[in-house]
Design a protein around this motif. Structure first.
Motif, PDB file in Angstrom:
ATOM      1  N   ASP A 175      33.222  54.316 -18.359  1.00  0.00           N
ATOM      2  CA  ASP A 175      33.591  55.714 -18.112  1.00  0.00           C
ATOM      3  C   ASP A 175      34.793  55.808 -17.178  1.00  0.00           C
ATOM      4  O   ASP A 175      35.712  56.605 -17.399  1.00  0.00           O
ATOM      5  CB  ASP A 175      32.406  56.487 -17.524  1.00  0.00           C
ATOM      6  CG  ASP A 175      31.283  56.701 -18.517  1.00  0.00           C
ATOM      7  OD1 ASP A 175      31.520  56.585 -19.741  1.00  0.00           O
ATOM      8  OD2 ASP A 175      30.152  56.972 -18.065  1.00  0.00           O
ATOM      9  N   THR A 176      34.798  54.984 -16.135  1.00  0.00           N
ATOM     10  CA  THR A 176      35.902  54.989 -15.176  1.00  0.00           C
ATOM     11  C   THR A 176      37.194  54.528 -15.846  1.00  0.00           C
ATOM     12  O   THR A 176      38.256  55.137 -15.655  1.00  0.00           O
ATOM     13  CB  THR A 176      35.572  54.086 -13.968  1.00  0.00           C
ATOM     14  OG1 THR A 176      34.359  54.535 -13.384  1.00  0.00           O
ATOM     15  CG2 THR A 176      36.682  54.115 -12.937  1.00  0.00           C
ATOM     16  N   ARG A 203      38.637  57.265 -18.054  1.00  0.00           N
ATOM     17  CA  ARG A 203      39.347  58.278 -17.258  1.00  0.00           C
ATOM     18  C   ARG A 203      40.709  57.756 -16.799  1.00  0.00           C
ATOM     19  O   ARG A 203      41.704  58.488 -16.810  1.00  0.00           O
ATOM     20  CB  ARG A 203      38.511  58.701 -16.052  1.00  0.00           C
ATOM     21  CG  ARG A 203      37.378  59.654 -16.404  1.00  0.00           C
ATOM     22  CD  ARG A 203      36.766  60.298 -15.165  1.00  0.00           C
ATOM     23  NE  ARG A 203      36.330  59.352 -14.147  1.00  0.00           N
ATOM     24  CZ  ARG A 203      35.130  58.760 -14.149  1.00  0.00           C
ATOM     25  NH1 ARG A 203      34.255  59.008 -15.089  1.00  0.00           N
ATOM     26  NH2 ARG A 203      34.813  57.925 -13.186  1.00  0.00           N
ATOM     27  N   ASP A 204      40.756  56.489 -16.397  1.00  0.00           N
ATOM     28  CA  ASP A 204      42.008  55.916 -15.930  1.00  0.00           C
ATOM     29  C   ASP A 204      43.030  55.800 -17.060  1.00  0.00           C
ATOM     30  O   ASP A 204      44.215  56.032 -16.860  1.00  0.00           O
ATOM     31  CB  ASP A 204      41.771  54.547 -15.286  1.00  0.00           C
ATOM     32  CG  ASP A 204      41.057  54.664 -13.950  1.00  0.00           C
ATOM     33  OD1 ASP A 204      40.952  55.792 -13.423  1.00  0.00           O
ATOM     34  OD2 ASP A 204      40.599  53.620 -13.442  1.00  0.00           O
ATOM     35  N   GLU A 262      43.181  57.760 -19.671  1.00  0.00           N
ATOM     36  CA  GLU A 262      43.643  59.139 -19.891  1.00  0.00           C
ATOM     37  C   GLU A 262      44.677  59.556 -18.838  1.00  0.00           C
ATOM     38  O   GLU A 262      45.581  60.337 -19.132  1.00  0.00           O
ATOM     39  CB  GLU A 262      42.468  60.110 -19.865  1.00  0.00           C
ATOM     40  CG  GLU A 262      41.599  60.044 -21.091  1.00  0.00           C
ATOM     41  CD  GLU A 262      40.382  60.959 -21.005  1.00  0.00           C
ATOM     42  OE1 GLU A 262      40.315  61.799 -20.081  1.00  0.00           O
ATOM     43  OE2 GLU A 262      39.504  60.817 -21.865  1.00  0.00           O
TER      44      GLU A 262
END
Length: 112
Positions: free
Chosen positions: A46-47, A50-51, A53
């Motif tokens: 998930d992290t 996000r990174d 993106e």
């Protein structure tokens, strides 16, 4: 507070480390460790998502993570097959008939 690019790139390293932990847990056959490592891997994924993106990219780490994750998936599947075989042996030893499954060829067959 905005993370720096260096901090965001660390998420890729954390993902690789989480998958390595999952592989170690699979090798140890410790259910609690496997579950914890899988949760850590999901959080790391998930992290990383996000990174990515946000514009961070560490292609070598992502390729390593993909390779390690494929290895983990193969190990997990192999362990599941082994457990299924043992369950069939235990069930038949207890006098239960083998379970029927619907096969790829469209016919019913005994599992195992």
């Amino acid at each position: 507070m905005t993370e720096s690019l260096a901090e965001r790139t660390d998420s890729f390293a954390r993902l690789v480390m989480a998958i390595r932990s999952e592989l170690a847990a699979l090798d140890a056959e410790d259910a609690a460790s496997i579950e914890a490592a899988t949760v850590a891997k999901t959080t790391a994924l998930d992290t990383v998502a996000r990174d990515v993106e946000a514009g961070a990219m560490d292609r070598p780490a992502l390729e390593e993570a993909r390779r390690l994750n494929a290895e983990a998936a193969l190990k997990a599947r192999a362990k599941m097959i082994g457990v299924e075989r043992r369950l069939v042996a235990v069930a038949s030893g207890a006098g239960r008939p083998a379970a029927l499954t619907y096969g790829r060829n469209g016919r019913w067959a005994a599992a195992g």
